[in-house]
Design an enzyme around this catalytic site. Sequence first.
Site, PDB file in Angstrom:
ATOM      1  N   PRO A   1       0.820  -1.222   0.000  1.00  0.00           N
ATOM      2  CA  PRO A   1       0.000   0.000   0.000  1.00  0.00           C
ATOM      3  C   PRO A   1       0.854   1.273   0.000  1.00  0.00           C
ATOM      4  O   PRO A   1       0.561   2.232  -0.723  1.00  0.00           O
ATOM      5  CB  PRO A   1      -0.826  -0.121   1.284  1.00  0.00           C
ATOM      6  CG  PRO A   1      -0.855  -1.590   1.578  1.00  0.00           C
ATOM      7  CD  PRO A   1       0.476  -2.101   1.127  1.00  0.00           C
ATOM      8  N   TYR A   2       1.919   1.275   0.811  1.00  0.00           N
ATOM      9  CA  TYR A   2       2.798   2.454   0.891  1.00  0.00           C
ATOM     10  C   TYR A   2       3.459   2.715  -0.463  1.00  0.00           C
ATOM     11  O   TYR A   2       3.440   3.835  -0.979  1.00  0.00           O
ATOM     12  CB  TYR A   2       3.848   2.216   1.973  1.00  0.00           C
ATOM     13  CG  TYR A   2       4.710   3.435   2.288  1.00  0.00           C
ATOM     14  CD1 TYR A   2       4.196   4.488   3.029  1.00  0.00           C
ATOM     15  CD2 TYR A   2       6.038   3.516   1.868  1.00  0.00           C
ATOM     16  CE1 TYR A   2       4.979   5.598   3.337  1.00  0.00           C
ATOM     17  CE2 TYR A   2       6.827   4.619   2.179  1.00  0.00           C
ATOM     18  CZ  TYR A   2       6.293   5.660   2.908  1.00  0.00           C
ATOM     19  OH  TYR A   2       7.070   6.758   3.210  1.00  0.00           O
ATOM     20  N   ASN A   3       4.035   1.653  -1.058  1.00  0.00           N
ATOM     21  CA  ASN A   3       4.686   1.803  -2.367  1.00  0.00           C
ATOM     22  C   ASN A   3       3.719   2.377  -3.393  1.00  0.00           C
ATOM     23  O   ASN A   3       4.065   3.276  -4.172  1.00  0.00           O
ATOM     24  CB  ASN A   3       5.160   0.441  -2.898  1.00  0.00           C
ATOM     25  CG  ASN A   3       6.162  -0.245  -1.994  1.00  0.00           C
ATOM     26  OD1 ASN A   3       6.884   0.406  -1.245  1.00  0.00           O
ATOM     27  ND2 ASN A   3       6.232  -1.563  -2.062  1.00  0.00           N
TER      28      ASN A   3
END
Length: 251
Positions: free
Chosen positions: A157-159
């Site tokens: 999700p962060y990427n």
Amino acid sequence: MSDKSSFHGQVVMVVGAGNGIGRATIGLLKGRGARVIALDMNSEALSALQNEFSLGVDQVKVLDVSDEAAIVKTIAEINNAEGRIDALVNSAGMTGPTNRPINTISWVEFEKTLRVNLFGAIWLTQNVIPIMQKQKYGRIVHVSSIAGKEGNPGMAPYNTSKAGMIGFIKGVAKEVAPEGITINAVAPAVIRTPMNADTSDETLKYMIARIPMGRVGEAEEVAETICFAASKACSFTTGFTFDTSGGRATY
Ligand SMILES: NC(=O)c1ccc[n+]([C@@H]2O[C@H](COP(=O)([O-])OP(=O)(O)OC[C@H]3O[C@@H](n4cnc5c(N)ncnc54)[C@H](O)[C@@H]3O)[C@@H](O)[C@H]2O)c1
């Protein structure tokens, strides 16, 4: 010749101001003459900012960037009170799930990270651009991450959110380029901030091993790049993602 790194007479919104990179950016902006409106979802961190008189923050406001209606209302309030918004610095962010294979991440967790890191950046941008168009001047800086360029395993999700930010600014930059508005991102590698307080020594070693300068970065080093991108000096660069990664990313 005028000093284009000066912020005298300018109003700058710093979102995610309560800690780390946002907080360090305020220190530099105030030193360079800006009127700074500090925003964060963490009201305790904002009170601490206000009580640090040497920092000289002009106003603090609670804002959760995952709430679109709150962004609309807050930016309108700032514009009504200040009469202008010269620059937006968005450093609000969360890491979301870490060390988690993609199949184990629920959509609720995925969407939460996107809402804060990516949707928040989009909504902030949509709401400051009409104000900047009227002024025929504006600077927008979003804090992305090396994760958006290279991808960290176990952090889908962060990427995704940080790569989305990089794509988002590229197209918007071309739309508003003739109107005196620039929009850029900054992509730090690992930086010594509260976000990394719980990162294990092993993970930090892994990250540092990929940084040619062989150390973590300091929030003030990222703040310097942010301040350039938020200033009049950044007059011929837009849609770009600046690296603050000790040489890890050179593209
Ligand atoms: N520290 C690093 O190693 C690193 C590396 C690359 C990118 N970044 C990015 O830099 C930015 C700043 O990170 P930091 O290290 O200073 O982190 P930090 O945790 O020290 O500060 C982030 C601030 O954002 C605020 N925030 C979080 N969610 C919010 C929300 N929904 N609405 C409003 N405010 C919110 C937090 O309250 C906090 O004050 C983040 O976007 C992060 O992803 C950090």
